[in-house]
Design a protein around this motif. Structure first.
Motif: not given
Length: 302
Positions: A142-155, A204-212
Motif C-alpha cells: 500500500a502507498d498509504l495507510g490509515l489506522v485508527d483506535g482509542l487514545a487519550a486526546p492528542s496522544d 469486533a476488531p475488524g469493524a469497530g474499535l478494539p476493546l483492549d
C-alpha cells in the motif's frame, strides 16, 4: 536491534525465508511447493543454515523448531520484514510518479473527510486489520495507510514497530456507546464506563474499535465480551448491537443516525477516536496529494 542487523548481515536471507516457511508449514514438501523450489533444494537450504549457525533448527519427524529454531524465528520475522520494507522503499523512489494509489485502511478510519479527499480515479482501497496496515505500507503493498483506535486526546496510537514509517495524526473525534433503543441507559446524555460494569460487549476488531484499550483504561476490567464478530462490515456490527447481542463503541460520525440503536457519548474515561496516516519514504503523485490534503488541517480537523 543491533544484534538483529548483525544476524541479517551474517546469514543469507534466502535461507532464512526457506527456514521460516518450513517452520510455518511444518513440512519440507509443502514449503517447496509454496516457494517454487524442489524438496531437495529446501533441505539443502536448511542444512546450510544449520551449518552456518552451528545449531540444529528443526526436528525432522515431525517437523518442528528446536529451542534454537524457536529463538531464530523470533528474530526472523522482523528481519525479513525490514528487508521487504527496504526493497519497497527503493522501488517507490524509482517508480514513475503517476502510478495509481493504493490505500490500506480500517473501516472506521474512512470518515467523510477521507472519502471526500480521495482522487476521482486510480484508487485501490484495501480494508485491513489494524496491525496489518503498517506491514502493508512498509512492504509496498500500500502507498498509504490509515489506522485508527482509542487514545487519550492528542496522544499517538500505539502501533507495531515493523519498520521506519512516517506517522501523522489526521483526525480526532468523540466516541459513542451504541445501545439498543430500548436499553435503560439509552436516554442518558453521557455514559461512564463504570455505568456499564455488567454490560455485555461486542468484540469486533475488524469493524469497530478494539476493546483492549477500554479494558486498559477502565480500571475495573469491566469490559466483558458476549459475542465476537470477525468481519469488517459496520452495518453487521450495528445490527448486532440493535438486536441486543452486545454494546459497541464507534466514532461519533459512524454512530449517529443508525436505525435501532441509541448513540450515547462516552464521557469517562476521556478517550477519543484518533486516526493516523502512515507512509514510507518520499511520496509522489496521488499519494503525495492525498497526504497533503489529509494533514493540512491537523488532527483536530476531522
Amino acid at each position: 536491534m543491533l544484534m538483529e542487523w548483525g544476524m541479517l548481515v551474517a546469514m543469507d536471507p534466502h535461507l532464512l525465508r526457506t527456514y521460516v516457511t518450513v517452520a510455518r508449514l511444518a513440512s519440507f514438501s509443502e514449503a517447496a511447493r509454496e516457494l517454487g523450489y524442489t524438496q531437495s533444494a529446501v533441505s539443502q537450504h536448511i542444512a546450510a543454515l544449520e551449518q552456518d549457525l552451528g545449531a540444529a533448527l528443526l526436528t525432522r519427524r515431525p517437523v518442528t523448531p528446536t529451542t534454537a529454531g524457536e529463538r531464530l524465528l523470533e528474530h526472523a520475522g522482523p528481519l525479513l520484514l525490514r528487508l521487504d520494507a527496504a526493497r519497497a522503499d527503493v522501488v517507490r523512489m524509482a517508480s514513475a510518479p503517476e502510478h495509481g494509489l493504493t490505500l490500506a485502511a480500517t473501516p472506521t478510519a474512512l470518515g467523510p473527510r477521507v472519502l471526500a479527499a480521495l482522487p476521482a480515479a486510480g484508487v485501490t482501497l484495501r480494508a485491513l486489520a489494524r496491525d496489518d496496515i503498517p506491514v502493508a505500507v512498509a512492504t509496498g503493498a500500500a502507498d498509504l495507510g490509515l489506522v485508527d483506535g482509542l487514545a487519550a486526546p492528542s496522544d499517538p496510537l500505539r502501533l507495531p514497530d515493523v519498520a521506519p514509517l512516517n506517522t501523522c495524526g489526521v483526525g480526532e473525534e468523540p466516541v459513542c456507546v451504541l445501545l439498543p433503543e430500548g436499553h435503560p441507559l439509552a436516554r442518558r446524555p453521557g455514559l461512564r464506563l463504570a455505568d456499564l460494569v455488567d454490560a455485555r460487549w461486542l468484540d469486533a476488531p475488524g469493524a469497530g474499535l478494539p476493546l483492549d484499550r477500554l479494558r486498559a483504561t477502565s480500571g475495573t476490567g469491566a469490559v466483558r465480551t458476549a459475542l465476537r464478530y470477525e468481519g469488517t462490515d459496520l452495518r453487521t456490527l450495528t445490527t448486532l448491537a440493535a438486536a441486543g447481542h452486545g454494546l459497541t463503541v464507534l466514532p461519533r460520525g459512524f454512530a449517529t443516525g443508525v436505525p435501532g440503536v441509541a448513540a450515547v457519548p462516552l464521557v469517562e474515561p476521556r478517550v477519543v477516536h484518533r486516526t493516523e496516516l502512515l507512509s514510507g519514504g518520499a511520496l509522489r503523485g496521488a499519494a503525495a496529494v492525498l497526504a497533503r490534503q489529509l494533514t493540512a488541517a491537523g488532527p483536530e480537523g476531522a
